[in-house]
Scaffold this motif. Structure first.
Motif, PDB file in Angstrom:
ATOM      1  N   ALA A  93      38.242  45.600  31.287  1.00 51.22           N
ATOM      2  CA  ALA A  93      38.412  44.864  32.545  1.00 51.22           C
ATOM      3  C   ALA A  93      37.776  43.478  32.443  1.00 51.22           C
ATOM      4  O   ALA A  93      38.340  42.482  32.909  1.00 51.22           O
ATOM      5  CB  ALA A  93      37.805  45.654  33.700  1.00 51.22           C
ATOM      6  N   GLU A  97      39.632  39.782  32.803  1.00 49.65           N
ATOM      7  CA  GLU A  97      39.133  38.736  33.688  1.00 49.65           C
ATOM      8  C   GLU A  97      38.846  37.459  32.895  1.00 49.65           C
ATOM      9  O   GLU A  97      39.205  36.360  33.303  1.00 49.65           O
ATOM     10  CB  GLU A  97      37.855  39.230  34.378  1.00 49.65           C
ATOM     11  CG  GLU A  97      37.745  38.798  35.822  1.00 49.65           C
ATOM     12  CD  GLU A  97      36.597  39.509  36.541  1.00 49.65           C
ATOM     13  OE1 GLU A  97      36.878  40.198  37.530  1.00 49.65           O
ATOM     14  OE2 GLU A  97      35.431  39.368  36.103  1.00 49.65           O
ATOM     15  N   VAL A 106      44.879  46.903  42.548  1.00 52.67           N
ATOM     16  CA  VAL A 106      44.632  48.020  41.633  1.00 52.67           C
ATOM     17  C   VAL A 106      44.959  49.298  42.396  1.00 52.67           C
ATOM     18  O   VAL A 106      44.346  49.578  43.427  1.00 52.67           O
ATOM     19  CB  VAL A 106      43.171  48.045  41.153  1.00 52.67           C
ATOM     20  CG1 VAL A 106      42.916  49.238  40.242  1.00 52.67           C
ATOM     21  CG2 VAL A 106      42.826  46.735  40.444  1.00 52.67           C
ATOM     22  N   TYR A 182      36.558  47.553  40.755  1.00 56.33           N
ATOM     23  CA  TYR A 182      37.637  46.906  41.502  1.00 56.33           C
ATOM     24  C   TYR A 182      37.451  47.037  43.016  1.00 56.33           C
ATOM     25  O   TYR A 182      37.923  46.181  43.763  1.00 56.33           O
ATOM     26  CB  TYR A 182      39.000  47.435  41.047  1.00 56.33           C
ATOM     27  CG  TYR A 182      39.377  46.887  39.682  1.00 56.33           C
ATOM     28  CD1 TYR A 182      39.528  45.512  39.489  1.00 56.33           C
ATOM     29  CD2 TYR A 182      39.567  47.721  38.597  1.00 56.33           C
ATOM     30  CE1 TYR A 182      39.854  44.985  38.254  1.00 56.33           C
ATOM     31  CE2 TYR A 182      39.896  47.205  37.343  1.00 56.33           C
ATOM     32  CZ  TYR A 182      40.036  45.831  37.181  1.00 56.33           C
ATOM     33  OH  TYR A 182      40.356  45.306  35.952  1.00 56.33           O
ATOM     34  N   ARG A 185      35.550  44.175  44.199  1.00 54.66           N
ATOM     35  CA  ARG A 185      36.334  42.937  44.229  1.00 54.66           C
ATOM     36  C   ARG A 185      37.400  42.962  45.326  1.00 54.66           C
ATOM     37  O   ARG A 185      38.230  42.051  45.426  1.00 54.66           O
ATOM     38  CB  ARG A 185      36.999  42.714  42.858  1.00 54.66           C
ATOM     39  CG  ARG A 185      36.002  42.256  41.796  1.00 54.66           C
ATOM     40  CD  ARG A 185      36.549  42.504  40.387  1.00 54.66           C
ATOM     41  NE  ARG A 185      35.689  41.940  39.351  1.00 54.66           N
ATOM     42  CZ  ARG A 185      34.502  42.416  38.984  1.00 54.66           C
ATOM     43  NH1 ARG A 185      33.992  43.458  39.604  1.00 54.66           N
ATOM     44  NH2 ARG A 185      33.805  41.846  38.018  1.00 54.66           N
ATOM     45  N   LEU A 187      39.998  44.937  45.614  1.00 54.92           N
ATOM     46  CA  LEU A 187      41.365  45.063  45.098  1.00 54.92           C
ATOM     47  C   LEU A 187      41.894  46.495  45.099  1.00 54.92           C
ATOM     48  O   LEU A 187      43.072  46.721  44.807  1.00 54.92           O
ATOM     49  CB  LEU A 187      41.418  44.534  43.645  1.00 54.92           C
ATOM     50  CG  LEU A 187      41.154  43.045  43.455  1.00 54.92           C
ATOM     51  CD1 LEU A 187      41.104  42.699  41.966  1.00 54.92           C
ATOM     52  CD2 LEU A 187      42.257  42.225  44.142  1.00 54.92           C
ATOM     53  N   LEU A 188      41.039  47.460  45.406  1.00 50.43           N
ATOM     54  CA  LEU A 188      41.414  48.857  45.169  1.00 50.43           C
ATOM     55  C   LEU A 188      42.216  49.494  46.314  1.00 50.43           C
ATOM     56  O   LEU A 188      41.839  49.394  47.471  1.00 50.43           O
ATOM     57  CB  LEU A 188      40.153  49.689  44.930  1.00 50.43           C
ATOM     58  CG  LEU A 188      40.443  51.070  44.356  1.00 50.43           C
ATOM     59  CD1 LEU A 188      40.704  50.977  42.858  1.00 50.43           C
ATOM     60  CD2 LEU A 188      39.309  52.034  44.634  1.00 50.43           C
TER      61      LEU A 188
END
Ligand code: ADP
Length: 210
Positions: A93, A97, A106, A182, A185, A187-188
């Motif tokens: 990961a 990035e 994600v 994630y 961040r 995003l999940l």
């Protein structure tokens, strides 16, 4: 529509099946490191030879080998992609990035372990087109023959109970930490994978807004 997508989940969780429908509906490429590594193994390349012993043992292939093939592939994909089976470690990961890839979402397909072993030992797929079947719950019309293209159905050598248990150990130890990575961040998207294929697809469609 979210077009740079990572599909995450345990072995047998339904990533491959969903990835096929999603990429067809979204018109983005399906990038599966498992498929890429198996292709390298079939072709007998240096990478394939090195990857073989890890795959056969249910272990992850070392990060530097996998990062190399993905970086090469992603550099030519500017309009989005669905990553299936990558990243599988925090180091992978970080590499994604560092390569400047901006992920939009994600999708984590979650399935309890006890269901996964049963799914995987009954899984077979077409050697030609990759369509996936389950011997009991989603059998092909004619045993051993693909409904889609007529190709012969095969079982992956690592789809046996012993190796599956090792793959699950690797998943929980090395891939599960990515959930927090994630999540932090923002995003999940958490999807219940213990549902019919079309129900899971619909949940993912909503998450990806297409
Ligand atoms: P599954 O999700 O059912 O385990 P895959 O086809 O994604 O199947 O992966 C099969 C095998 O390929 C893994 O057990 C592992 O050895 C190797 N592999 C695939 N992707 C990666 C990755 N990102 N990093 C390391 N090894 C990988």
């Amino acid at each position: 529509m979210k077009k740079r997508v990572i599909l995450m989940g345990p072995p047998g969780g339904g990533k491959g099946t969903q990835a096929k429908s999603l990429t067809a509906a979204m018109h983005i490429p399906h990038i599966s490191t498992g498929d890429m590594l198996r292709a390298a193994r079939r072709e007998g390349t240096e990478l394939g030879k090195q990857a073989d012993r890890y795959i056969s043992a249910g272990q992850l292939v070392p990060d530097d080998l996998v990062n190399g093939i993905v970086a090469e592939r992603l550099s030519s994909e500017k309009d989005g992609y669905l990553l299936d089976g990558y990243p599988r470690t925090i180091a992978q990961a970080d590499a994604l990035e560092a390569a400047g890839e901006k992920i939009d979402a994600v999708v984590l397909i979650d399935v309890p372990d006890e269901l996964l072993v049963e799914r995987i030992v009954n899984r077979e797929s077409c050697g030609q087109c990759g369509a996936v079947y389950h011997k009991l719950t989603m059998p092909s019309k004619k045993p051993g023959v693909c409904d889609v293209c007529g190709g012969a159905l095969v079982q992956r050598a690592d789809d046996n109970e012993k190796v599956v248990r090792d793959r699950l150990v690797a998943y929980h130890a090395q891939t599960q930490p990515l959930v927090d990575y994630y999540k932090s961040r923002g995003l999940l998207f958490h999807i219940n994978g213990n549902a019919a294929v079309d129900v899971v697809f619909e949940e993912i469609r909503k998450a990806l807004e297409f």
